[in-house]
Design an enzyme around this catalytic site. Structure first.
Site, PDB file in Angstrom:
ATOM      1  N   ARG A 135      -7.818  -0.374   0.945  1.00 42.45           N
ATOM      2  CA  ARG A 135      -8.379  -1.576   0.307  1.00 42.45           C
ATOM      3  C   ARG A 135      -8.764  -1.309  -1.145  1.00 42.45           C
ATOM      4  O   ARG A 135      -8.770  -2.225  -1.964  1.00 42.45           O
ATOM      5  CB  ARG A 135      -9.580  -2.071   1.137  1.00 42.45           C
ATOM      6  CG  ARG A 135     -10.714  -1.098   1.224  1.00 42.45           C
ATOM      7  CD  ARG A 135     -11.672  -1.398   2.375  1.00 42.45           C
ATOM      8  NE  ARG A 135     -11.111  -1.045   3.685  1.00 42.45           N
ATOM      9  CZ  ARG A 135     -11.722  -1.233   4.846  1.00 42.45           C
ATOM     10  NH1 ARG A 135     -12.912  -1.790   4.888  1.00 42.45           N
ATOM     11  NH2 ARG A 135     -11.157  -0.877   5.981  1.00 42.45           N
TER      12      ARG A 135
ATOM     13  N   LYS B  32       0.851  -1.205   0.000  1.00 47.12           N
ATOM     14  CA  LYS B  32       0.000   0.000   0.000  1.00 47.12           C
ATOM     15  C   LYS B  32       0.882   1.249   0.000  1.00 47.12           C
ATOM     16  O   LYS B  32       1.666   1.467   0.916  1.00 47.12           O
ATOM     17  CB  LYS B  32      -0.915  -0.002   1.226  1.00 47.12           C
ATOM     18  CG  LYS B  32      -1.691   1.309   1.438  1.00 47.12           C
ATOM     19  CD  LYS B  32      -2.632   1.242   2.635  1.00 47.12           C
ATOM     20  CE  LYS B  32      -3.239   2.606   2.936  1.00 47.12           C
ATOM     21  NZ  LYS B  32      -4.124   2.598   4.136  1.00 47.12           N
TER      22      LYS B  32
ATOM     23  N   LYS C 125     -10.039  12.915   8.213  1.00 48.11           N
ATOM     24  CA  LYS C 125      -9.592  12.455   9.526  1.00 48.11           C
ATOM     25  C   LYS C 125      -9.559  13.627  10.503  1.00 48.11           C
ATOM     26  O   LYS C 125      -9.367  14.766  10.093  1.00 48.11           O
ATOM     27  CB  LYS C 125      -8.170  11.881   9.423  1.00 48.11           C
ATOM     28  CG  LYS C 125      -8.081  10.509   8.772  1.00 48.11           C
ATOM     29  CD  LYS C 125      -6.649  10.020   8.767  1.00 48.11           C
ATOM     30  CE  LYS C 125      -6.547   8.641   8.122  1.00 48.11           C
ATOM     31  NZ  LYS C 125      -7.263   7.588   8.829  1.00 48.11           N
TER      32      LYS C 125
HETATM   33  N1  BES Z   1      -4.328   4.414   6.937  1.00 46.38           N
HETATM   34  C1  BES Z   1      -5.492   4.172   7.695  1.00 46.38           C
HETATM   35  C2  BES Z   1      -5.282   3.128   8.792  1.00 46.38           C
HETATM   36  C3  BES Z   1      -4.485   3.573   9.980  1.00 46.38           C
HETATM   37  C4  BES Z   1      -5.087   4.281  10.990  1.00 46.38           C
HETATM   38  C5  BES Z   1      -3.182   3.210  10.104  1.00 46.38           C
HETATM   39  C6  BES Z   1      -4.348   4.647  12.107  1.00 46.38           C
HETATM   40  C7  BES Z   1      -2.449   3.568  11.214  1.00 46.38           C
HETATM   41  C8  BES Z   1      -3.037   4.289  12.217  1.00 46.38           C
HETATM   42  C9  BES Z   1      -6.608   3.646   6.784  1.00 46.38           C
HETATM   43  O1  BES Z   1      -6.600   4.145   5.506  1.00 46.38           O
HETATM   44  C10 BES Z   1      -7.900   4.059   7.395  1.00 46.38           C
HETATM   45  O2  BES Z   1      -8.137   5.222   7.502  1.00 46.38           O
HETATM   46  N2  BES Z   1      -8.697   3.083   7.796  1.00 46.38           N
HETATM   47  C11 BES Z   1      -9.953   3.336   8.409  1.00 46.38           C
HETATM   48  C12 BES Z   1     -10.976   2.389   7.829  1.00 46.38           C
HETATM   49  C13 BES Z   1     -12.389   2.667   8.252  1.00 46.38           C
HETATM   50  C14 BES Z   1     -12.850   3.982   7.708  1.00 46.38           C
HETATM   51  C15 BES Z   1     -13.261   1.538   7.761  1.00 46.38           C
HETATM   52  C16 BES Z   1      -9.793   3.119   9.904  1.00 46.38           C
HETATM   53  O3  BES Z   1      -9.090   2.183  10.307  1.00 46.38           O
HETATM   54  O4  BES Z   1     -10.344   3.903  10.661  1.00 46.38           O
HETATM   55 ZN    ZN Z   2      -4.796   4.752   4.764  1.00 48.24          ZN
HETATM   56 MN    MN Z   3      -7.650   6.000   5.359  1.00 47.90          MN
END
Ligand code: BES
Ligand code: ZN
Ligand code: MN
Length: 497
Positions: free
Chosen positions: A354, A268, A280
């Protein structure tokens, strides 16, 4: 670092610094005892008088008496002799390396695995010494202009072992470790680089630079037009919100006949994850520059694979873009068509990893791989589940699961097996498209894996969620270089080493 190995007594080896283990209650390792004799009981006196406790990981630097063949002596605590385990020994190695990196010694010999190597095996004694040295000496100064920290003096590091054959195995291990840590350093450099510098195009250039340096490597870099032509609608939907052009980076290591099915590593490569329209919160958003750590670890692994000249074929596939909000960005509720032809309702634009991965996984099929492993900082839920210690591992193949778990254990870069199950997949149901890109909040790491599993049917595939392990937060903020040690150990084993 220039590694070498020595067998036999510490009393006979001339060095700038002898690094020896001492247990609690004044118990000495063999190497410490031999030097203690030459020094008329210097080490045992320090222990007796309470000046060195032998507590696991503690260190004490001493100028050594003229009778000793070392200019300096570094005592490293190994804790209670009866309780010494792999974990304690690795910690002692790391503290010992940190301490010696701060001395003026130009060369040193570590006896920490002398007589204790049964815990690691001589090869891993070498490997983990190299790893400990890397952890002690890695610095990232690319963005600094001010005074640099003092340069590290140590140039040659020896591993003192009992027997000649153990020394040979330790040296081989250190050489493997050196390739692995060079891979980790590249991973860390790329991930630590600020996102305004480390863009998808930067990643692509770095991949090309790496391939130029190694005969076995070649690259292919695709841009927005080619990604469009491939109908990578999921990948494109993430890249829409930014001015930075997306890149699909392919790196090939050719170590075996072209007819041999490759192992494909998919990483990724989100160079910054703002969340997109599902923005975020500001807290620690800077850390989302590390959202390309999966890509960086795959590039670092390719470096190690090339350095080790592994006699296997390995292909890295890296989808890379930014995830940003803008007037053109994908919106919650939008429906896109992935390269596989399946339609996806985007319920949350922050579940972007994903989306780029699913098209990369579909693309990976064209290499007719024997195995696919994807690596991604995919979910916050994985951080909640496993914290910063273990990588989440999900797979549709039990044999592959065992291989990766074992590789992580040996390399000191562990993963934990998490389930892939239909119930999680069912939470992705959509009222409008084939499925959505988000399920329930609970079990988020497993839902993300279930999403990816829809694109790897019929393939031997594993998914590594490194969201917790790829970087450290707080005052130690920075990329860890994980899971390069796990991946390279897995590939070394596949290559028959
Ligand atoms: N890159 C983030 C995941 C992440 C979050 C990695 C915190 C390290 C620390 C990923 O793209 C993401 O934002 N995932 C979301 C998915 C959700 C919206 C279904 C998450 O984990 O909140
Ligand atoms: Zn991400
Ligand atoms: Mn994300």
């Amino acid at each position: 670092m220039d590694f070498f190995a020595k067998s036999g007594s510490s009393a006979k080896q001339r060095t700038g610094c002898a690094i020896v283990g001492v247990y609690t209650k004044g118990q000495l390792t063999q190497a410490a005892e031999e030097l203690d004799k030459l020094g008329n009981g210097l080490i045992s006196d320090l222990c007796k008088h309470g000046d060195f406790s032998g507590e696991a990981g503690s260190t004490l630097l001493l100028p050594s008496p003229a009778k000793m063949p070392c200019s300096r002596l570094m005592l490293v605590g190994l804790g209670d002799k009866a309780k010494l385990d792999k974990r304690t020994l690795v910690k002692a190695l790391q503290e010992g390396m940190k301490a010696v990196s701060r001395t003026g010694a130009g060369d040193a010999i570590s006896y920490l695995t002398h007589g204790t190597e049964s815990l690691l095996g001589p090869r891993y004694a070498g490997r983990l010494t190299a790893d400990a040295w890397h952890k002690a000496s890695y610095r990232f100064l690319a963005h600094r202009t001010g005074p640099k920290p003092p340069a590290i003096k140590l140039k040659r590091l020896g591993i003192g072992m009992d027997t000649r054959s153990a020394a040979t195995a330790a040296l081989r291990g250190a050489e493997e470790g050196s390739a692995i840590t060079q891979g980790m350093a590249l991973t860390q450099d790329l991930a630590n680089t600020a996102a305004n510098v480390c863009t998808p195009s930067h990643l692509a250039r770095e991949a090309q630079k790496l391939a130029k340096a190694h005969k076995s490597l070649s690259t292919e870099v695709l841009g927005p037009a080619e990604i469009h032509k491939l109908k990578m609608g999921a990948f494109q939907s993430v890249a829409r919100g930014t001015e930075e052009p997306a890149r699909l980076i392919v790196i090939k290591h050719r170590g075996a006949a072209a007819s041999e099915a490759p192992i494909v590593l998919v990483g990724k490569g989100i160079t910054f994850d703002s969340g997109g329209i599902s923005l975020k919160p500001p807290l620690a958003m800077d850390e989302m520059k590390f959202d390309m750590n999966g890509a960086a670890s795959v590039i670092g692994t390719m470096r190690a694979v090339a350095l080790l000249e592994l006699p296997i074929n390995v292909v890295a596939v890296i989808p890379s873009c930014e995830n940003m909000p803008s007037g053109r960005a994908t919106k919650p509720g939008d429906i896109i068509t992935s390269m596989s032809g399946k339609t996806i309702e985007i319920l949350n634009t922050d579940a972007e990893g994903r989306l780029i991965l699913c098209d990369a996984l579909t693309y990976a099929r064209r290499f007719k791989p024997s195995t696919i492993v994807d690596v991604a900082t995919l979910t916050g839920a994985c951080v909640i589940a496993l914290g910063p210690f273990l990588t989440g591992l999900m797979s549709n193949d039990d044999g592959l699961t065992e291989e990766l778990l074992a590789a992580g254990k040996r390399a000191g870069d562990e993963a934990w097996h998490l389930p892939l199950a239909k119930d999680y997949e069912d939470t992705l149901k959509s009222n409008f498209a084939d499925f959505s890109n988000m399920g329930t909040r609970e079990g988020g790491a497993l839902i993300a894996a279930a999403f990816l599993s829809k694109f790897t049917k019929g393939q031997r595939w594993a998914h590594l969620d490194i969201a917790g392990t790829a970087w450290k937060s707080g005052t130690q903020k920075g990329s860890t270089g994980r899971p390069v040690p796990l991946l390279v150990d897995f590939l070394l084993t596949r290559a028959g080493f």
